[in-house]
Design an enzyme around this catalytic site. Structure first.
Site, PDB file in Angstrom:
ATOM      1  N   ASN A 133      -6.210  -0.837   4.115  1.00  0.00           N
ATOM      2  CA  ASN A 133      -6.544  -1.024   2.699  1.00  0.00           C
ATOM      3  C   ASN A 133      -6.665  -2.509   2.335  1.00  0.00           C
ATOM      4  O   ASN A 133      -6.742  -2.851   1.165  1.00  0.00           O
ATOM      5  CB  ASN A 133      -5.504  -0.337   1.801  1.00  0.00           C
ATOM      6  CG  ASN A 133      -4.116  -0.958   1.937  1.00  0.00           C
ATOM      7  OD1 ASN A 133      -3.937  -1.930   2.657  1.00  0.00           O
ATOM      8  ND2 ASN A 133      -3.137  -0.399   1.245  1.00  0.00           N
TER       9      ASN A 133
ATOM     10  N   ASP B 246       7.557  -9.547   6.618  1.00  0.00           N
ATOM     11  CA  ASP B 246       8.050  -8.446   5.794  1.00  0.00           C
ATOM     12  C   ASP B 246       9.123  -7.612   6.494  1.00  0.00           C
ATOM     13  O   ASP B 246       9.361  -7.764   7.693  1.00  0.00           O
ATOM     14  CB  ASP B 246       6.886  -7.536   5.351  1.00  0.00           C
ATOM     15  CG  ASP B 246       5.829  -7.361   6.431  1.00  0.00           C
ATOM     16  OD1 ASP B 246       6.172  -7.533   7.617  1.00  0.00           O
ATOM     17  OD2 ASP B 246       4.676  -7.064   6.093  1.00  0.00           O
TER      18      ASP B 246
ATOM     19  N   GLU C  41       0.017  -5.309  -1.239  1.00  0.00           N
ATOM     20  CA  GLU C  41      -0.879  -4.173  -1.386  1.00  0.00           C
ATOM     21  C   GLU C  41      -1.954  -4.467  -2.432  1.00  0.00           C
ATOM     22  O   GLU C  41      -1.762  -5.331  -3.306  1.00  0.00           O
ATOM     23  CB  GLU C  41      -0.068  -2.948  -1.837  1.00  0.00           C
ATOM     24  CG  GLU C  41       0.982  -2.481  -0.822  1.00  0.00           C
ATOM     25  CD  GLU C  41       0.398  -1.671   0.323  1.00  0.00           C
ATOM     26  OE1 GLU C  41      -0.699  -1.996   0.808  1.00  0.00           O
ATOM     27  OE2 GLU C  41       1.057  -0.708   0.756  1.00  0.00           O
TER      28      GLU C  41
ATOM     29  N   HIS D 220      -4.382  -4.862   2.994  1.00  0.00           N
ATOM     30  CA  HIS D 220      -3.144  -5.602   2.740  1.00  0.00           C
ATOM     31  C   HIS D 220      -2.884  -6.649   3.827  1.00  0.00           C
ATOM     32  O   HIS D 220      -3.245  -6.450   4.980  1.00  0.00           O
ATOM     33  CB  HIS D 220      -1.937  -4.683   2.519  1.00  0.00           C
ATOM     34  CG  HIS D 220      -1.427  -3.960   3.725  1.00  0.00           C
ATOM     35  ND1 HIS D 220      -0.933  -2.677   3.678  1.00  0.00           N
ATOM     36  CD2 HIS D 220      -1.327  -4.328   5.027  1.00  0.00           C
ATOM     37  CE1 HIS D 220      -0.542  -2.309   4.875  1.00  0.00           C
ATOM     38  NE2 HIS D 220      -0.770  -3.290   5.706  1.00  0.00           N
TER      39      HIS D 220
HETATM   40  C1  F6R Z   1       3.183  -6.343   9.520  1.00  0.00           C
HETATM   41  C2  F6R Z   1       2.319  -6.550   8.362  1.00  0.00           C
HETATM   42  C3  F6R Z   1       1.150  -5.682   8.093  1.00  0.00           C
HETATM   43  C4  F6R Z   1       0.319  -5.344   9.341  1.00  0.00           C
HETATM   44  C5  F6R Z   1      -0.822  -4.402   8.967  1.00  0.00           C
HETATM   45  C6  F6R Z   1      -1.628  -3.993  10.178  1.00  0.00           C
HETATM   46  O1  F6R Z   1       4.225  -7.283   9.552  1.00  0.00           O
HETATM   47  O2  F6R Z   1       2.604  -7.412   7.605  1.00  0.00           O
HETATM   48  O3  F6R Z   1       0.316  -6.315   7.146  1.00  0.00           O
HETATM   49  O4  F6R Z   1      -0.175  -6.512   9.910  1.00  0.00           O
HETATM   50  O5  F6R Z   1      -0.322  -3.262   8.352  1.00  0.00           O
HETATM   51  O6  F6R Z   1      -0.813  -3.212  11.002  1.00  0.00           O
HETATM   52  P1  F6R Z   1      -1.263  -2.789  12.458  1.00  0.00           P
HETATM   53  O7  F6R Z   1      -1.316  -4.018  13.255  1.00  0.00           O
HETATM   54  O8  F6R Z   1      -0.167  -1.855  12.914  1.00  0.00           O
HETATM   55  O9  F6R Z   1      -2.590  -2.117  12.309  1.00  0.00           O
END
Ligand code: F6R
Length: 239
Positions: A136, A67, A143, A138
């Site tokens: 959440n 992303d 989302e 994702h």
């Molecule tokens: C990042 C991504 C997100 C993260 C998720 C967890 O490229 O796609 O899904 O993996 O938000 O983020 P952290 O590791 O910062 O807790």
């Protein structure tokens, strides 16, 4: 599904790095799906260390990231392209032209999504997808929603995601409100998914994702249906 309990973040990072490194050693032309955020930083650090010791060669590897924030240029330190260069690509012998992150400043975002889908078809499948999970549920920036988005799409970030990611920005108003994300189908088509989850606060959502009902309201729950899922977690408690 293979569940591996790690002792702490360092242990988790080394275990995941071992799996990624074995992938690249066994198949030097691997296509790796990569993630940003706090979870994979330790993995990238470990892989850099092994690269420096001549244990891994990334010269033939292709990468596709999950992303990118809409509106952030690659030179912006908060962009995911910058993150990947800074935490990983600048320190290994990867051919940067083979590293792909969606372009968050494309004039036509829909076209950019189509182009990213085309790229995913062209690389002929992701061999190994490294994933984190949001509080959440994702994965990528898919989302919670009424249905799973299959392919790369523009997504409006949830208030909880903006809140969680504000730690990387000076103030919450600076966090972009939308992003481009690879879709669930593309993630699920990866041959092997390695999910890394660290922190007690992620315990409940991880448990729900792996053992609760499969629903687009908990996007990570789809991973239960993957035939080759490895989960490495360090959340203070056994699952
Ligand atoms: C990042 C991504 C997100 C993260 C998720 C967890 O490229 O796609 O899904 O993996 O938000 O983020 P952290 O590791 O910062 O807790």
């Amino acid at each position: 599904m293979k569940l591996i309990k790690a002792n702490d973040y360092n242990d988790l990072s080394r275990k995941a790095a071992n799996i990624l490194s074995a992938q690249v050693i066994l198949k030097p032309r691997s296509v790796l799906g990569l993630a940003t955020g706090s979870s994979p930083i330790g993995v990238y650090k470990q892989l850099i260390e092994w690269y420096q010791k001549n244990d891994i060669d990334f010269s033939e590897v292709t990468t596709v990231n999950l992303d990118e924030y809409v509106g952030l240029a690659p030179e912006n330190p908060q962009s995911y392209r910058y993150f990947m260069n800074h935490h990983f690509f600048n320190h290994i012998n990867i051919d940067k032209t083979k590293t792909h992150v969606p372009n968050g400043i494309a004039d036509d975002l829909e076209k950019e999504c189509e182009a990213y889908n085309h790229l995913l078809d062209e690389v002929d499948g992701i061999d190994m997808q490294l994933l984190g999970i949001g509080l959440n549920g994702h994965i990528g920036f898919n989302e919670p929603d009424g249905e799973f988005e299959k392919l790369t799409h523009v997504v409006n970030l949830n208030a909880s995601t903006i809140e969680a990611n504000k730690r990387f920005f000076e103030k919450i108003e600076d966090v972009p409100k939308s992003a481009i994300s690879m879709g669930i189908k593309s993630i699920m088509q990866a041959k092997h998914i390695v999910l890394i989850v660290s922190g007690q606060e992620k315990y409940d959502i991880l448990k729900q994702s792996l053992f609760g009902p499969v629903t687009p309201h908990v996007p990570g729950s789809i991973l239960q249906l993957h035939s080759h899922l490895t989960v490495i977690y360090s959340c203070g408690r056994e699952l």
